[in-house]
Design a protein around this motif. Structure first.
Motif, mmCIF file in Angstrom:
data_model
loop_
_atom_site.group_PDB
_atom_site.id
_atom_site.type_symbol
_atom_site.label_atom_id
_atom_site.label_comp_id
_atom_site.label_asym_id
_atom_site.label_seq_id
_atom_site.Cartn_x
_atom_site.Cartn_y
_atom_site.Cartn_z
ATOM 1 N N LEU A 161 0.778 -1.511 0.135
ATOM 2 C CA LEU A 161 -0.310 -0.020 0.365
ATOM 3 C C LEU A 161 0.849 1.457 -0.145
ATOM 4 O O LEU A 161 0.709 2.213 -0.575
ATOM 5 C CB LEU A 161 -0.937 0.244 0.876
ATOM 6 N N MET A 162 2.034 0.945 0.752
ATOM 7 C CA MET A 162 2.757 2.639 1.323
ATOM 8 C C MET A 162 3.954 2.741 -0.169
ATOM 9 O O MET A 162 3.732 3.692 -1.012
ATOM 10 C CB MET A 162 3.668 2.461 1.929
ATOM 11 N N ALA A 163 3.966 1.744 -1.010
ATOM 12 C CA ALA A 163 4.389 1.337 -1.949
ATOM 13 C C ALA A 163 3.690 1.990 -3.597
ATOM 14 O O ALA A 163 4.259 2.641 -4.486
ATOM 15 C CB ALA A 163 5.106 0.490 -2.373
ATOM 16 N N ARG A 164 2.898 1.677 -2.842
ATOM 17 C CA ARG A 164 1.994 2.531 -3.986
ATOM 18 C C ARG A 164 1.418 3.739 -4.463
ATOM 19 O O ARG A 164 1.434 4.639 -5.073
ATOM 20 C CB ARG A 164 0.018 1.482 -3.893
ATOM 21 N N ALA A 165 1.282 4.221 -3.177
ATOM 22 C CA ALA A 165 1.636 5.692 -2.891
ATOM 23 C C ALA A 165 2.205 6.338 -3.168
ATOM 24 O O ALA A 165 2.379 7.235 -3.488
ATOM 25 C CB ALA A 165 0.733 6.059 -1.350
ATOM 26 N N PRO A 173 16.453 -2.114 1.234
ATOM 27 C CA PRO A 173 15.072 -1.951 2.467
ATOM 28 C C PRO A 173 14.496 -0.244 2.069
ATOM 29 O O PRO A 173 15.313 -0.070 2.892
ATOM 30 C CB PRO A 173 15.648 -2.628 3.635
ATOM 31 N N ARG A 174 13.735 -0.154 2.012
ATOM 32 C CA ARG A 174 13.023 1.460 1.781
ATOM 33 C C ARG A 174 12.273 0.911 2.303
ATOM 34 O O ARG A 174 11.792 2.287 3.148
ATOM 35 C CB ARG A 174 13.405 1.561 0.567
ATOM 36 N N ILE A 175 11.373 0.259 2.652
ATOM 37 C CA ILE A 175 10.114 1.431 3.198
ATOM 38 C C ILE A 175 9.823 -0.473 3.845
ATOM 39 O O ILE A 175 9.550 -1.606 3.825
ATOM 40 C CB ILE A 175 8.325 0.742 2.252
ATOM 41 N N VAL A 176 9.803 -0.458 5.261
ATOM 42 C CA VAL A 176 10.074 -1.262 6.012
ATOM 43 C C VAL A 176 8.947 -0.766 7.683
ATOM 44 O O VAL A 176 8.666 0.355 8.432
ATOM 45 C CB VAL A 176 11.360 -0.599 7.038
ATOM 46 N N ILE A 177 8.651 -2.166 7.583
ATOM 47 C CA ILE A 177 7.431 -2.223 9.589
ATOM 48 C C ILE A 177 8.501 -3.282 10.165
ATOM 49 O O ILE A 177 8.663 -4.126 9.951
ATOM 50 C CB ILE A 177 6.327 -2.931 8.750
ATOM 51 N N GLU A 178 8.482 -3.470 11.427
ATOM 52 C CA GLU A 178 9.285 -3.509 12.504
ATOM 53 C C GLU A 178 8.006 -4.026 13.556
ATOM 54 O O GLU A 178 7.926 -2.708 14.146
ATOM 55 C CB GLU A 178 10.363 -2.818 12.349
ATOM 56 N N HIS A 179 8.803 -5.095 14.185
ATOM 57 C CA HIS A 179 8.379 -4.811 16.078
ATOM 58 C C HIS A 179 8.816 -5.660 15.937
ATOM 59 O O HIS A 179 9.963 -6.080 15.864
ATOM 60 C CB HIS A 179 6.735 -5.536 15.220
ATOM 61 N N VAL A 180 8.953 -4.347 16.986
ATOM 62 C CA VAL A 180 9.844 -4.703 18.787
ATOM 63 C C VAL A 180 9.005 -5.296 20.255
ATOM 64 O O VAL A 180 8.155 -4.436 20.572
ATOM 65 C CB VAL A 180 11.179 -3.967 18.854
ATOM 66 N N THR A 181 9.222 -6.758 20.404
ATOM 67 C CA THR A 181 7.595 -6.949 21.506
ATOM 68 C C THR A 181 9.063 -7.633 22.766
ATOM 69 O O THR A 181 9.428 -8.802 22.237
ATOM 70 C CB THR A 181 6.800 -7.682 20.592
ATOM 71 N N ARG A 182 8.421 -7.055 23.491
ATOM 72 C CA ARG A 182 8.799 -8.130 24.845
ATOM 73 C C ARG A 182 7.616 -8.476 26.209
ATOM 74 O O ARG A 182 6.667 -7.348 25.972
ATOM 75 C CB ARG A 182 9.927 -7.185 26.099
ATOM 76 N N ILE A 183 7.937 -9.529 26.903
ATOM 77 C CA ILE A 183 7.963 -9.739 28.135
ATOM 78 C C ILE A 183 7.557 -9.161 29.140
ATOM 79 O O ILE A 183 6.956 -9.124 30.063
ATOM 80 C CB ILE A 183 7.089 -11.352 27.943
ATOM 81 N N HIS A 184 8.690 -8.311 29.100
ATOM 82 C CA HIS A 184 9.687 -7.861 30.225
ATOM 83 C C HIS A 184 10.144 -6.960 29.734
ATOM 84 O O HIS A 184 11.431 -7.455 28.615
ATOM 85 C CB HIS A 184 9.929 -8.547 31.574
#
Length: 359
Positions: free
Chosen positions: A209-213, A262-273
């Motif tokens: 979607l972002m690439a299209r825009a 890599p030009r359009i990146v979605i990154e998730h950083v999740t922790r339990i603590h």
């Protein structure tokens, strides 16, 4: 007033009830639930409000849709029952309703969605005259309208990075945290959410979607995954103990590759603590945040923290995702029947909401 149904009362559904109740142009006419224990309960309590709304929850889907509601906020899970969610949503569209939902990941970028998902929706629209808009719960605006808006402020743009950074110990969805994401499971176990191709299935639509825009052509979409174990056991308020040596933090990227980079990146950083993976990006205040970074000239970084249901920033993210969806309902009702995405549906000012207080 637009008659509106909220279907589902989990993390997103609770927030959707509050958003519909607060919207000056919407009238909450029904709440659909799956659990027999919730049938008959007032929507106000189910939505975390301290007042009754005079709408009793029901599990009578046929009866509710027979009433021809103008809009349905579908908050049922699409994680573990995608076929069921698709069937529910098409049923509501065939009843003539505008449907907004975060549950069908592949329709984030509806133009490039697989035919087996897109065609039943288009058939339902043709039959019933309803509409569908899908936006992410993570939340969608953080991976589409916000980065695209900010990208227009720079002279040059090299990389667009969208980050979700969260402490999952505050999240009220144990099955997803343990079994889908893998927190608390052995490090040699491959959780479903991190299996090859799954991150792209969930977030690839937002990359496209972002690439299209932006008017760029993707070479491909690439995934990277990194995981860290807990050094010591930790106990959470809502989900109990997570043992030492088990998965305690996850970092993955879904990368849109343009010109080999890599030009359009979605990154998730999740922790339990918070103690796990301290070398990874952390939110400013510990619980969670959404961040957009535009690498270029100038470099632009925007961090958004939202709270709801007390100080729970996970709930805050759900609330803003629900707010985006609910806020689109009146626009969709006025638009032609169709299948829409975030590039079609404008994010508008909070008209009529300023100064309104909700308890």
């Amino acid at each position: 007033m637009i008659s509106t149904v909220v279907w589902g009362t989990g993390n997103v559904g609770r927030a959707a009830i509050r958003a519909v109740a607060a919207h000056p142009g919407l009238a909450l006419t029904a709440v659909l639930v799956h659990s027999p224990g919730k049938v008959g309960l007032d929507a106000g309590g189910l939505g975390g409000l301290d007042r009754a709304l005079g709408v009793a929850a029901t599990d009578d889907v046929g009866g509710v849709l027979a009433g021809r509601p103008q809009a349905v906020v579908y908050a049922g899970s699409g994680d573990i029952r995608p076929d069921g969610a698709l069937a529910d949503i098409c049923r509501a569209i065939r009843a003539g309703a505008v449907v907004v939902t975060p549950s069908l990941y592949a329709l984030y970028d509806q133009l490039n969605a697989p035919p087996e998902l897109r065609e039943p929706v288009l058939a339902a629209i043709a039959e019933g005259g309803g509409s569908l808009f899908v936006s992410g719960v993570d939340p969608g605006w953080g991976n589409d309208v916000l980065p695209l808006l900010i990208s227009g402020l720079g002279s040059t743009v090299e990389v667009i990075r969208c980050q979700e950074i969260f402490d999952y110990s505050t999240y009220d969805q144990e099955d997803s945290v343990r079994n889908l994401v893998g927190m608390g499971l052995p490090m040699d176990h491959e959780p479903l959410m991190l299996a090859p191709t799954v991150p792209t299935m969930v977030w690839g639509g937002q990359i496209r979607l972002m690439a299209r825009a932006l008017g760029v052509e993707l070479d491909r979409i690439r995934e990277t995954v990194d995981r860290c174990p807990l050094e010591t056991s930790v106990t959470t308020r809502t989900m109990g103990e997570f043992g030492a040596g088990t998965q305690g933090a996850v970092r993955f990227e879904v990368q849109g590759i343009v010109g080999g980079e890599p030009r359009i990146v979605i990154e998730h950083v999740t922790r339990i603590h918070p103690s796990c993976a301290p070398h990874w990006p952390a939110p400013p205040d510990g619980d969670g945040a959404h961040r957009v970074v535009i690498e270029g000239r100038p470099r632009i970084e925007v961090t958004i923290e939202s709270t709801d249901e007390g100080e729970n920033r996970s709930a805050g993210g759900n609330a803003t995702a629900a707010g985006r969806l609910v806020g689109a309902v009146d626009w969709l009702v006025d638009a032609e029947p169709g299948l829409y995405d975030a590039l079609d549906v404008p994010l508008r000012p909070a008209a009529g909401k300023l100064g309104r207080r909700q308890r």
